[in-house]
Scaffold this motif. Structure first.
Motif, mmCIF file in Angstrom:
data_model
loop_
_atom_site.group_PDB
_atom_site.id
_atom_site.type_symbol
_atom_site.label_atom_id
_atom_site.label_comp_id
_atom_site.label_asym_id
_atom_site.label_seq_id
_atom_site.Cartn_x
_atom_site.Cartn_y
_atom_site.Cartn_z
ATOM 1 N N GLU A 115 0.847 -1.184 0.000
ATOM 2 C CA GLU A 115 0.000 0.000 0.000
ATOM 3 C C GLU A 115 0.888 1.241 0.000
ATOM 4 O OE1 GLU A 115 -4.103 -1.439 2.221
ATOM 5 O OE2 GLU A 115 -2.701 -0.119 3.278
ATOM 6 N N ILE A 116 0.601 2.167 -0.899
ATOM 7 C CA ILE A 116 1.457 3.340 -1.088
ATOM 8 C C ILE A 116 0.695 4.592 -0.702
ATOM 9 C CG2 ILE A 116 2.796 4.668 -2.757
ATOM 10 C CD1 ILE A 116 3.040 2.088 -4.404
ATOM 11 N N SER A 117 1.300 5.376 0.191
ATOM 12 C CA SER A 117 0.768 6.676 0.599
ATOM 13 C C SER A 117 1.878 7.711 0.498
ATOM 14 C CB SER A 117 0.253 6.643 2.039
ATOM 15 O OG SER A 117 -0.753 5.674 2.210
ATOM 16 N N LYS A 118 1.493 8.981 0.632
ATOM 17 C CA LYS A 118 2.466 10.056 0.742
ATOM 18 C C LYS A 118 2.246 10.787 2.061
ATOM 19 C CE LYS A 118 3.283 11.160 -4.149
ATOM 20 N NZ LYS A 118 3.197 12.234 -5.177
ATOM 21 N N TYR B 67 7.197 9.200 0.157
ATOM 22 C CA TYR B 67 6.385 7.994 0.026
ATOM 23 C C TYR B 67 6.500 7.143 1.288
ATOM 24 C CZ TYR B 67 5.567 8.712 -4.972
ATOM 25 O OH TYR B 67 5.159 9.202 -6.187
ATOM 26 N N VAL B 68 5.369 6.604 1.716
ATOM 27 C CA VAL B 68 5.332 5.613 2.785
ATOM 28 C C VAL B 68 4.691 4.361 2.193
ATOM 29 C CG1 VAL B 68 4.450 5.028 5.060
ATOM 30 C CG2 VAL B 68 5.145 7.387 4.572
ATOM 31 N N VAL B 69 5.438 3.266 2.209
ATOM 32 C CA VAL B 69 4.984 2.024 1.584
ATOM 33 C C VAL B 69 4.807 0.968 2.665
ATOM 34 C CG1 VAL B 69 5.507 0.249 -0.127
ATOM 35 C CG2 VAL B 69 6.220 2.629 -0.525
ATOM 36 N N ARG B 70 3.597 0.385 2.756
ATOM 37 C CA ARG B 70 3.303 -0.634 3.764
ATOM 38 C C ARG B 70 3.146 -2.003 3.103
ATOM 39 N NH1 ARG B 70 1.709 1.463 8.664
ATOM 40 N NH2 ARG B 70 1.177 3.695 8.686
ATOM 41 N N GLY B 71 3.651 -2.985 3.786
ATOM 42 C CA GLY B 71 3.473 -4.351 3.350
ATOM 43 C C GLY B 71 3.281 -5.271 4.540
ATOM 44 N N ASP B 72 3.062 -6.526 4.258
ATOM 45 C CA ASP B 72 2.947 -7.519 5.321
ATOM 46 C C ASP B 72 3.905 -8.653 4.974
ATOM 47 O OD1 ASP B 72 2.176 -9.013 7.502
ATOM 48 O OD2 ASP B 72 0.258 -9.662 6.628
ATOM 49 N N GLY B 73 5.204 -8.300 5.112
ATOM 50 C CA GLY B 73 6.222 -9.255 4.695
ATOM 51 C C GLY B 73 6.370 -9.307 3.178
ATOM 52 N N ALA B 74 5.967 -8.233 2.492
ATOM 53 C CA ALA B 74 5.967 -8.240 1.029
ATOM 54 C C ALA B 74 7.393 -8.336 0.479
ATOM 55 C CB ALA B 74 5.273 -6.971 0.511
ATOM 56 N N ILE B 75 7.573 -9.156 -0.526
ATOM 57 C CA ILE B 75 8.844 -9.231 -1.263
ATOM 58 C C ILE B 75 8.546 -9.108 -2.747
ATOM 59 C CG2 ILE B 75 10.015 -10.623 0.487
ATOM 60 C CD1 ILE B 75 9.495 -13.060 -1.298
ATOM 61 N N ARG B 76 9.519 -8.554 -3.458
ATOM 62 C CA ARG B 76 9.316 -8.326 -4.877
ATOM 63 C C ARG B 76 9.781 -9.569 -5.671
ATOM 64 N NH1 ARG B 76 11.208 -3.074 -8.458
ATOM 65 N NH2 ARG B 76 10.323 -3.785 -10.448
ATOM 66 N N PRO B 77 8.912 -10.140 -6.481
ATOM 67 C CA PRO B 77 9.304 -11.338 -7.234
ATOM 68 C C PRO B 77 10.324 -10.997 -8.329
ATOM 69 C CG PRO B 77 7.108 -10.612 -7.874
ATOM 70 C CD PRO B 77 7.512 -9.769 -6.714
#
Length: 426
Positions: free
Chosen positions: A117-120, A416-426
């Motif tokens: 999820e991307i916010s500013k 930018y503030v980027v939220r994840g839940d253990g997200a990794i980029r494939p």
């Protein structure tokens, strides 16, 4: 510039100390909550109220020197403080305290297919350097806006206002101390040596942005030599265009105010453009009012036919920001020629159309590329206070990073503030 090497070294060292103090305190200011900042602003307002007599006495010293040095009348007007202007400055402090704090504001998050999820988030710029001439009220306006937006500031006013500026600075520092905060949040340069300006605009390691307020020469010099990013406007060649479908009474009232209310501000009209169809109905009465006010009129051939005794205008007049009781007047065929004139001679500051025709209102607003476009309103409304921004730090005719009156939001940036839940980029 300094008169010798030793004097120059002392100023350089002095400015470096100011820069280091500002950088050190900037992170503390950025973390202050709205309640703490608003309490401090109230303390500053009260301190200025208590110190009003001293401020007026110090301003009298500046005014006396200005008259001895034959300072231009427009600059003397900007320099002068009285009880009403001090009261307005105090009101400005309290109005800024009442504004919503932009720091920490978050945009609505946007969820991406990857799950992030991307916010500013809105954040302070850091350390703001402000260089200005004549107007001591800028000392407070700029300081409180920088403080409320979470920035440390270094203020360098003109030598003609040195006594007034230092008196105001002492009040603001006392207010910060009363609020239990570091007085280095707001620093005013105490030397009139121009070397201080040269230092401030090249202190990249300490200063994040420069905001110059003053004459075209000052701003051009700063823009040319600064290594720190600059928010600027070079001049305010503002126009009012009276369209053939204008209400005559309304047009006269607005065009008079746009010039005659105050001459020495960047939102003052410098050129009046009038459609030929309506010029005979507008110009004789309007020019009578201007002359009663003591305004010198310079016009094109058609304008001079309609108004006796008007001096001829030159190309230089169309390109001049008078900041004085002088007005150039041109009669044009219609809106297209008015816009062509604004494109050729305008400075991108503020331009106004007076018309009852909605289509022409929309077209003028769309085609005129200025930081403020007025419709049936005086150009003298180009002001942060009037726009509900509180006291303004200046008016930018740049397109990056902010345009128009620069208030709290203009003194912040976004990250930018980027939220994840253990997200990794494939």
């Amino acid at each position: 510039m300094g008169t010798n090497t030793a004097a120059r070294f002392d100023v350089v060292e002095y400015m470096d100390r100011m820069g280091r103090k500002a950088r050190a305190v900037s992170s503390d200011i950025a973390r202050l909550g709205p309640d703490v900042k608003n309490r401090a602003l109230e303390c500053i307002a009260q301190s200025i109220e208590k110190g009003a007599d001293t401020i007026l006495a110090e301003n009298a010293l500046d005014m006396s020197a200005a008259r001895r040095n034959n300072l231009k009348s427009s600059l003397v007007d900007r320099l002068m403080l009285d009880e009403s202007r001090i009261a307005a400055t105090v009101q400005g402090c309290r109005q800024v305290a009442g504004l919503k704090d932009p720091v920490g504001e978050m945009t609505e998050p946007v969820r991406r297919p990857s799950g992030i999820e991307i916010s500013k988030m809105r954040v302070p710029l850091g350390v703001v350097g402000i260089i200005y001439e004549s107007r001591p009220n800028v000392t407070v306006d700029a300081a409180v806006l920088c403080f409320k937006s979470g920035n440390a500031c270094i203020l360098r006013g003109g030598s003609e206002a040195i006594h007034s500026n230092l008196a105001l600075a002492r009040c603001m520092k006392a207010g910060l101390e009363d609020a239990g905060l570091d007085p280095d949040c707001i620093q005013v340069v105490e030397t009139t040596d121009r070397t201080a300006v040269d230092c401030l605009i090249t202190m990249d390691e300490h200063v994040d942005i420069i905001v110059p307020r003053g004459g075209k020469g000052l701003i051009e010099r700063i823009s040319k030599h600064a290594t720190v990013p600059v928010i600027k406007h070079l001049d305010g060649i503002c126009h009012v265009y009276i369209d053939s479908e204008a209400d005559v009474e309304k047009a006269i009232r607005v065009a008079y105010n746009a010039k005659a209310r105050r001459y020495g501000i960047c939102g003052a009209m410098e050129t009046l453009l009038v459609a030929d169809d309506i010029a005979p109905d507008v110009l004789p009465e309007l020019c009578r009012q201007y002359r009663d006010k003591g305004i010198e009129l310079r016009g094109c051939g058609r304008a001079r036919q309609l108004v006796d005794g008007m001096a001829p205008a030159t190309d230089e007049d169309w390109a001049t920001e008078y900041l004085d009781a002088i007005l150039s007047i041109r009669v044009v065929e219609g809106m297209n020629q008015a816009i062509e004139h604004i494109e050729a001679y305008g400075s991108g500051h503020t331009d106004s159309i007076i018309t009852e025709n909605p289509q022409r209102q929309r077209e003028f607003a769309s085609r005129v590329d200025s930081s403020s476009v007025m419709i049936n309103a005086s150009t003298q409304f180009a002001d942060g206070f009037e726009y509900g921004l509180g006291a303004e730090i200046g008016i930018s005719t740049d397109k990056l990073h902010v345009r128009g009156p620069v208030g709290l939001e203009g003194l912040t940036s976004q990250k930018y503030v980027v939220r994840g839940d253990g997200a990794i980029r494939p």
